[in-house]
Design an enzyme around this catalytic site. Structure first.
Site, PDB file in Angstrom:
ATOM      1  N   HIS A 404       0.813  -1.218   0.000  1.00  0.00           N
ATOM      2  CA  HIS A 404       0.000   0.000   0.000  1.00  0.00           C
ATOM      3  C   HIS A 404       0.849   1.272   0.000  1.00  0.00           C
ATOM      4  O   HIS A 404       0.323   2.367  -0.214  1.00  0.00           O
ATOM      5  CB  HIS A 404      -0.948   0.004   1.203  1.00  0.00           C
ATOM      6  CG  HIS A 404      -2.290   0.580   0.899  1.00  0.00           C
ATOM      7  ND1 HIS A 404      -2.481   1.611  -0.007  1.00  0.00           N
ATOM      8  CD2 HIS A 404      -3.531   0.268   1.357  1.00  0.00           C
ATOM      9  CE1 HIS A 404      -3.761   1.910  -0.080  1.00  0.00           C
ATOM     10  NE2 HIS A 404      -4.426   1.107   0.740  1.00  0.00           N
ATOM     11  N   ASP A 408      -2.126   1.940  -4.774  1.00  0.00           N
ATOM     12  CA  ASP A 408      -3.392   2.299  -4.147  1.00  0.00           C
ATOM     13  C   ASP A 408      -4.451   1.239  -4.447  1.00  0.00           C
ATOM     14  O   ASP A 408      -4.361   0.505  -5.440  1.00  0.00           O
ATOM     15  CB  ASP A 408      -3.877   3.664  -4.649  1.00  0.00           C
ATOM     16  CG  ASP A 408      -2.947   4.788  -4.217  1.00  0.00           C
ATOM     17  OD1 ASP A 408      -2.327   4.657  -3.144  1.00  0.00           O
ATOM     18  OD2 ASP A 408      -2.844   5.787  -4.958  1.00  0.00           O
TER      19      ASP A 408
END
Length: 432
Positions: A404, A408
């Protein structure tokens, strides 16, 4: 007679130490020149150490699992002829070995691994306490009073009736039940029921240790998230069957080559998926080429052989490369550069894949893709009249775990949706 100190040679650029994963000799053994001495594991490969002299082993550096520094004495050998007292790091001989690699099983056609249990079963019941009187002459159940039925049952259960305490003048079934519940310390079990196995301590060494270290580092450093989507692979499976029926002398196609082609066609729109993250430098490198790693279960643990420049290969070439890597893996001939440098990894448990997986990222990569098993289920589809038809479909869930810090959630979902369009309309895989 002279003593020869064999020192661990320089076995790779930047390698400061190596782990002992196997000794092929013991102290007191005679070893011939060029015979295998030990297997040493570095961060990149397992290396075989061969003895440069003949003689008798008089000293070994440590036990399996110990770390040995480059240049330190690995073994001391008493030679028959005069020899120098010590060896130099350069004089040791070694041969690369990667016997731990096997083949990635395909989503639809993979053989299930079998697990053999080598632990011995303990005795049927707990041993008697030290204070218990042992029956003499091996006539354990004739020294007590019990009916023939109780004796027969005790024999079937493997119970020594001399260890069973009777409430009355003779041992009855209730007394035997009480012994099984409490006296044996195992609780009542019917004849033929499985018993608890003995504990088996296993030292974490070699490839298992490397896997543990790498997986722990990945989970500590990477904020994982996983996205899962269902894909209809009915048309793709039909195309695969047709191509296999007319393949001639070309290799048989599994699901994996088609999935790789779909991944490579989708990557240019989502370059953040095919990347590596250097934590220390704070640099993300988006790779132009797709060097696809295949997470592979082996006897020694998980390995990841790499298909170089997967984007330049068609399904037949990919099938050949998968087969070549598989053969190299089975024979232990995979090279170090075939096990490193991946930019994106695919992992699959084949028919054991379950509904969905949440795979751990192969650090420093930023994504890993996990196809799951194919199942047949009824699905609804619109007919030309606008109503619903029910048809049989082959469905497969596909998971993707991402870093992450780099990827995204929207990007990961968009990548998988683009991948889904290609997989569900497989003719697009062959379109320019």
């Amino acid at each position: 007679m002279a003593r020869y100190s064999f020192r661990l040679p320089d076995i790779g650029e930047g390698i400061a130490e190596a782990e002992i994963v196997a000794w092929h000799v013991r102290v007191g053994d005679r070893i011939e020149e060029d015979a295998q001495l030990a297997d040493m594991m570095t961060d990149k490969a397992t290396v075989e150490m061969e003895s440069p002299v003949s003689g008798v082993i008089v000293e070994l550096a440590g036990e399996v699992g110990d770390m040995v520094s480059i240049g330190s004495t690995l073994a001391v050998i008493e030679t028959d002829a005069d020899a120098e007292a010590s060896d130099t790091p350069e004089s040791g001989s070694c041969a690369e070995s990667t016997d731990e690699v096997a083949v990635l099983e395909d989503v639809a056609e993979s053989s299930e691994d079998s697990v053999e249990d080598s632990a011995e079963a303990p005795p049927a019941v707990a041993e008697a306490s030290p204070s218990a009187a042992a029956p003499a002459g091996g006539k354990e159940d004739r020294a007590v009073l019990a009916s023939p039925a109780v004796r027969a049952r005790a024999r079937d259960l493997g119970v020594d009736l001399s260890q069973v305490q009777a409430e009355g003048d003779r041992i009855r079934h209730a007394d035997l039940d009480a012994y099984l519940r409490y006296g044996a310390g195992q609780g009542y079990q019917a004849p033929g029921a499985s018993r608890a196995r003995a504990d088996e301590p296993i030292k974490v060494i070699g490839m298992r240790r490397k896997i543990a270290e790498n997986m722990a580092a990945a989970k500590r450093a990477i904020p994982h998230f996983t996205y899962v989507e269902e894909m209809d692979v009915t048309a793709l499976e039909a195309m695969r069957a047709d191509l296999n029926a007319n393949r001639g002398n070309r290799p048989k196609l599994t699901m994996l080559p088609f999935l790789i082609v779909a991944i490579c066609r989708t990557i240019p729109e989502f370059p953040m998926i095919n990347a590596r993250y250097d934590d220390e430098a704070g640099v993300v490198t988006r790779h132009g080429a797709v060097h696809l790693g295949m997470a592979t279960q082996t006897d020694a643990g998980l390995m990841v052989p790499v298909i170089r420049d997967a984007q330049d290969k068609n399904v037949w070439q990919l099938a050949s490369e998968i087969s070549r890597l598989a053969e190299a893996a089975r024979t232990g001939k995979a090279k170090v550069d075939e096990l490193t440098g991946g930019t994106l990894t695919v992992t699959s448990l084949g028919p054991l894949g379950g509904i969905a997986t949440t795979p751990v990222i192969n650090r420093p990569e930023v994504a890993i893709i996990g196809p799951n098993k194919i199942v047949e289920r009824p699905v609804f589809a619109k007919n030309p009249q606008g109503g619903d038809d029910i048809r049989r479909a082959k469905l497969m869930n596909l998971s993707i775990s991402c870093d992450h810090r780099v990827v995204d959630g929207w990007d990961a979902a968009s990548f998988v949706q683009a991948l889904k369009r290609l997989v569900e309309t497989p003719v697009l895989l062959f379109a320019n």
